[in-house]
Design a protein around this motif. Sequence first.
Motif, PDB file in Angstrom:
ATOM      1  N   ILE A 213       0.689  -1.355   0.041  1.00 21.49           N
ATOM      2  CA  ILE A 213      -0.159  -0.112   0.116  1.00 21.49           C
ATOM      3  C   ILE A 213       0.793   1.470  -0.067  1.00 21.49           C
ATOM      4  CG2 ILE A 213      -1.343   2.021   1.136  1.00 21.49           C
ATOM      5  CD1 ILE A 213      -3.101  -1.718   1.988  1.00 21.49           C
ATOM      6  N   ALA A 214       2.025   1.208   1.205  1.00 18.77           N
ATOM      7  CA  ALA A 214       3.269   2.425   0.718  1.00 18.77           C
ATOM      8  C   ALA A 214       3.509   2.708  -0.536  1.00 18.77           C
ATOM      9  CB  ALA A 214       3.609   2.137   2.021  1.00 18.77           C
ATOM     10  N   ALA A 215       4.143   1.864  -1.136  1.00 24.83           N
ATOM     11  CA  ALA A 215       4.489   1.420  -2.239  1.00 24.83           C
ATOM     12  C   ALA A 215       3.231   2.427  -3.318  1.00 24.83           C
ATOM     13  CB  ALA A 215       4.962   0.072  -2.367  1.00 24.83           C
ATOM     14  N   GLY A 216       2.391   1.587  -3.112  1.00 25.80           N
ATOM     15  CA  GLY A 216       1.442   2.295  -4.183  1.00 25.80           C
ATOM     16  C   GLY A 216       1.734   4.056  -3.935  1.00 25.80           C
ATOM     17  N   ALA A 217       0.991   4.352  -2.841  1.00 21.12           N
ATOM     18  CA  ALA A 217       1.070   5.260  -2.634  1.00 21.12           C
ATOM     19  C   ALA A 217       2.192   5.706  -2.822  1.00 21.12           C
ATOM     20  CB  ALA A 217       0.317   6.192  -0.794  1.00 21.12           C
ATOM     21  N   MET A 218       3.298   5.942  -3.145  1.00 16.30           N
ATOM     22  CA  MET A 218       4.890   6.486  -3.551  1.00 16.30           C
ATOM     23  C   MET A 218       5.300   6.438  -5.132  1.00 16.30           C
ATOM     24  SD  MET A 218       6.016   7.948  -0.412  1.00 16.30           S
ATOM     25  CE  MET A 218       4.525   7.841   0.441  1.00 16.30           C
ATOM     26  N   GLY A 219       3.946   6.148  -5.860  1.00 18.63           N
ATOM     27  CA  GLY A 219       3.751   6.356  -7.029  1.00 18.63           C
ATOM     28  C   GLY A 219       4.540   5.337  -8.013  1.00 18.63           C
ATOM     29  N   ILE A 220       4.630   3.985  -7.429  1.00 14.43           N
ATOM     30  CA  ILE A 220       4.812   2.963  -7.873  1.00 14.43           C
ATOM     31  C   ILE A 220       3.894   2.178  -8.279  1.00 14.43           C
ATOM     32  CG2 ILE A 220       5.972   0.047  -6.664  1.00 14.43           C
ATOM     33  CD1 ILE A 220       8.049   2.013  -5.350  1.00 14.43           C
ATOM     34  N   ASN A 221       4.050   1.979  -9.481  1.00 19.61           N
ATOM     35  CA  ASN A 221       3.232   0.900 -10.517  1.00 19.61           C
ATOM     36  C   ASN A 221       3.196  -0.501  -9.887  1.00 19.61           C
ATOM     37  OD1 ASN A 221       0.850  -0.604 -12.261  1.00 19.61           O
ATOM     38  ND2 ASN A 221       1.491   1.153 -13.298  1.00 19.61           N
TER      39      ASN A 221
END
Lengths: 366, 267
Positions: free
Chosen positions: A225-233
Amino acid sequence: MKFNSKSKSLLAALAIALLLLPFVTEALLGRGWVRIVDFAMLYIMLALGLNIVVGLAGLLDLGYIAFFAVGAYCYALTGSPHLALAFPMAFPDGVHLSFWIVLPLAALVAGGFGVLLGAPTLRLRGDYLAIVTLGFGEIIRIFLNNLNAPINLTNGPQGIGRIDPVSVASVPLNITQNIFGIALPSVHLYFYLFLACTVLVILVSQRLERSRIGRAWMAIREDEIAAGAMGINTRNLKLLAFAMGAMFGGASGALFAGFQGFVSPESFSLMESIMVLCMVVLGGMGNIAGVILGGVLLAVLPEVLRHGVVPLQQALFGKTVVDPESLRMLLFGGALIVMMLYRPAGLLPSRVRRRELDTDEAAEKV
Amino acid sequence: MNHTTPLLQLSSICKQFGGLSALSDVSLHIRRGEIYGLIGPNGAGKTTLFNVITGLYQPGAGEFQFNGARYQACKPHVLAKAGIARTFQNIRLFANLTALENVMIGRHLRTRAGVFGALLRNRATRDEERAITGRARELLRYVGIEKPAQTLAKHLSYGEQRRLEIARALATDPLLLALDEPAAGMNATETASLKTLLQTIRASGITVLLIEHDVKLIMGLCDRVAVLDYGKKIAEGVPEQVRKDPAVIAAYLGQETPRPQAGEGQG
């Protein structure tokens, strides 16, 4: 990467040792052991591929051997007389493509299968993902087992034989060759080929790990979830991890088929998937050196048992009391339990994991 | 871009979980360059609103505009790319990676190297890697945790972890920095230095959206404040005005007729 002079000379010593390894092994243990070492190299390549999926991206894959199978059958079909059975009109002599054309193709096809497995499982994690991938691995094996009718594509459980050997610069590797006046038997020649491939795979793994892509994989492993929020697809990068891992598997599969000259579905059972996963976990997930160590240990250990335990029992009891195959599973299971209790991060934990364990110990002392 | 339009404009956002209406008909706008506070009692829907803005939840109805573009049912990474960065109420760092690596991952969005770049490690990739590391170190210094750069995120102190989350969010070059209770669990000194940090961030031109329970911090820091209660916006305005709003006092202290001294308890 920069090397100081000390690590440079260490590296040179290691290179010489590896170049001499088949001769030393043959002199000490016999030619059969060189073959075992060759297989160990194949396992190392497989384990490094799985390490991308499991160790870096944190996606537990229990069907990894399926990609090895896909790669192996790619070369088995395009480098043997077998297809003459299915399509006698089109290929009266079968298909005999050069190994060096098939190798990248096998990697690509396996990568495609990786995406095929990855796409429906994007929302799954942990145990759920493990079960789906396990099913996928079995599906591939069962297909290979049954695709001999109505058209005989895979020759079913009998497998495909008479696969063309690998040739390097039109020198076939399946017979002894004289190079610079040194007679190199087939297993030695394959050893050098596999050594070169393994070195390449190590370099690729290392560069991937220390890149923007590798960091994004680790971010997904740590917290999706954090990865997604950092802009990682997360969708694309998970598919990429599956595809990259599968490509390694497919390439080693093609090497395996050329080396063996024969493939059959029984080489690609669930047990093999678990074996490769154990190499990754035992050696140290996410750490390349650890994975190599795990691969060597687990590939060589069964052979040591096979060659050591039977004579030992004969000498002690006059007969074979325990079958080495069952002893292997016993030792193997026991070793894993001990590992999980005392070295949960693997024999050679990754840089980060090791530091973390150290500081935990330091914290305990305080 | 027209700088008089609001940076973020929510229109009639609704979100339901089963039968529970977590957000009903919430509209608000955040102007460029302001610090906007979002307060409300526990369970008022603040974090839900946050998750809608950052793409973690899809709104049931309504839509929002960010920086002039309309967004509906977007993935988190799309909104991150548009310029919304966030932190989490219960810290979500990449625990087994170092502080530096955490911030470097924040740069993912604004960098390009792919598989081939990684494998070839050509000049462009090496230059980019150097730039990523440099910017990450700079950001660690900016939030005041340059010393433990090589420490695993999970071994940082609580206050450092909160700061690291902010550094990681800043690494994505956001237009809007959304902070979910950044002062939770901090002592007075830490809160004071957080306040300074947020003022510095705003001065650098980044708009800040702040959910906070620490009313003192909100009142001292925010240009405007909205109050949520049971998923509805019950008040909005400058802090002084919101603080005296009877509906707000009632929401915080119960439904009875608000007595004058009740407001002081909030201050």
